[in-house]
Design an enzyme around this catalytic site. Structure first.
Site, PDB file in Angstrom:
ATOM      1  N   ARG A   1       1.239  -1.290  -0.073  1.00 18.23           N
ATOM      2  CA  ARG A   1      -0.169   0.004   0.145  1.00 18.23           C
ATOM      3  C   ARG A   1       0.893   1.564   0.160  1.00 18.23           C
ATOM      4  O   ARG A   1       1.961   1.155   0.547  1.00 18.23           O
ATOM      5  CB  ARG A   1      -0.695   0.162   1.004  1.00 18.23           C
ATOM      6  CG  ARG A   1      -2.383  -0.944   0.686  1.00 18.23           C
ATOM      7  CD  ARG A   1      -3.171  -0.532   0.366  1.00 18.23           C
ATOM      8  NE  ARG A   1      -4.552  -1.880  -0.020  1.00 18.23           N
ATOM      9  CZ  ARG A   1      -4.313  -2.251  -0.580  1.00 18.23           C
ATOM     10  NH1 ARG A   1      -3.734  -3.092  -1.307  1.00 18.23           N
ATOM     11  NH2 ARG A   1      -5.245  -2.647  -0.689  1.00 18.23           N
TER      12      ARG A   1
ATOM     13  N   HIS B   1      -1.362   0.871  -9.818  1.00 13.38           N
ATOM     14  CA  HIS B   1      -1.891   0.445  -8.589  1.00 13.38           C
ATOM     15  C   HIS B   1      -2.340  -1.224  -9.355  1.00 13.38           C
ATOM     16  O   HIS B   1      -3.793  -1.237  -9.612  1.00 13.38           O
ATOM     17  CB  HIS B   1      -2.985   0.914  -8.149  1.00 13.38           C
ATOM     18  CG  HIS B   1      -3.561  -0.078  -6.286  1.00 13.38           C
ATOM     19  ND1 HIS B   1      -3.434   0.759  -5.404  1.00 13.38           N
ATOM     20  CD2 HIS B   1      -3.444  -1.412  -6.439  1.00 13.38           C
ATOM     21  CE1 HIS B   1      -4.025  -0.114  -4.668  1.00 13.38           C
ATOM     22  NE2 HIS B   1      -3.512  -1.524  -5.077  1.00 13.38           N
TER      23      HIS B   1
ATOM     24  N   GLU C   1      -2.644   8.244  -3.786  1.00 14.87           N
ATOM     25  CA  GLU C   1      -2.969   7.958  -5.603  1.00 14.87           C
ATOM     26  C   GLU C   1      -4.231   8.232  -5.728  1.00 14.87           C
ATOM     27  O   GLU C   1      -5.074   8.073  -4.657  1.00 14.87           O
ATOM     28  CB  GLU C   1      -2.987   6.182  -5.009  1.00 14.87           C
ATOM     29  CG  GLU C   1      -3.232   5.312  -4.016  1.00 14.87           C
ATOM     30  CD  GLU C   1      -3.092   3.850  -5.368  1.00 14.87           C
ATOM     31  OE1 GLU C   1      -3.523   2.587  -4.871  1.00 14.87           O
ATOM     32  OE2 GLU C   1      -1.816   3.744  -4.897  1.00 14.87           O
TER      33      GLU C   1
END
Length: 313
Positions: free
Chosen positions: A232, A279, A261
């Site tokens: 993460r 991601h 993000e």
């Protein structure tokens, strides 16, 4: 089940969205600019929330949905769900473990190769016509480099297996030493970083692991070290990472996740020793379909009073 209200927290997967619309009364949270008005209007209708790594169910949302029975995450990570509040309220929670392990591990290896062999920069070199003026510079090999892994769960182990195929010595850090692996264990992240050339973040995000990659760890990894993050974004203190890469105190980085993000520090865009992906750890058609089916299966199991497929709470 068509009358059961399900709130989808954000856009995440077209197939999942379509299937939810077929089976439930679906509300798409992003379609309602006035969130407070929406929740006040539908608070007694919504019995399930579908979230992911971007948006889930925090304490405020849970408090505003008195009929909420289950939160089904289209993700293995649970950091966007207030688990304590769910336990307090008796709300069930599910995620999508195992099915995305292989894809995320594949991407970790891909990022390592891309950083060490400068694959993205080499691609640009060819496309720009520079190859006609001379060969691209030499890069550095992956085979045989020491790999340290933070978190040796499903994904960490899958990465370790792949790295072993490249003849890489494996070491790891977890809160407690694992008795069922032969990899070298280090009791702190700094010790791990000091003893590997490639450091991979593969642990869950908790308050304890937030900014687990700080200046001390970065300095321990050093100017020839490479950081890979498929965990993460908040695992890494970006305010320390960016200057370390710019100043050459860290050799390189492969990043699939970011602290805020989709916002990414623009300084990173100009660095050839950094590879950035949006991601996409589990981002294959095959895996996202299986993940969606798991979300749907958990919701249907719950509302049919059957055992959940992947219960967390």
């Amino acid at each position: 089940m068509e009358s059961i209200g399900v709130l989808m927290a954000c856009p995440m997967n077209t197939y999942l969205e379509q299937e939810l619309e077929k089976r439930f009364l679906l509300f798409k949270f992003w379609d309602f600019p006035d969130k407070a008005l929406f929740l006040d209007t539908h608070r007694s209708t919504i019995r399930a929330v579908v979230g992911n790594a971007t948006a889930g169910a925090d304490a405020e949302l849970i408090e505003n949905l008195p009929k909420l029975e289950i939160v089904s995450s289209f993700s293995v990570g649970l950091d966007k769900i207030d688990l304590a509040k769910c336990r307090e309220k008796g709300i069930r929670v599910t995620n999508t473990p195992d099915v995305l392990t292989e894809d995320v591990a594949d991407l970790a290896i891909g990022l390592i190769l891309a950083v060490l062999r400068r694959l993205c920069e080499s691609d640009r070199y060819v496309r720009s016509g520079k190859w006609k003026k001379g060969d691209y510079k030499l890069t550095t090999k992956f085979t045989g480099k020491s790999v340290g892994i933070i978190g040796l769960g499903r994904i960490g182990l899958a990465i370790a297996k792949r790295a072993e195929a490249f003849s890489c010595p494996i070491s790891y850090y977890t809160r407690t030493k694992k008795s069922d692996v032969n990899y070298t264990y280090y009791p702190s992240v700094i010790e791990l970083a000091s003893n590997c050339q490639i450091l991979i973040v593969a642990c869950p995000l908790t308050e304890q692991t937030r900014h687990i990659i700080n200046r001390e760890v970065i300095d321990a990894l050093g100017p020839k070290g490479v950081l890979i993050n498929i965990g993460r974004g908040p695992h890494v203190d970006e305010h320390e990472l960016v200057p370390a890469l710019v100043e050459g105190r860290l050799g390189g980085a492969g990043l699939d996740v970011f602290e805020n993000e989709p916002e990414v520090p623009e300084v990173l865009f100009g660095l050839e020793n950094v590879v950035l992906t949006p991601h996409v750890g589990s981002g294959t058609v095959e895996t996202r379909t299986v993940m969606a089916d798991l979300v749907l299966g958990n919701l249907e199991a719950h509302f049919l009073s059957k055992p959940l497929l992947t219960p967390v709470v």
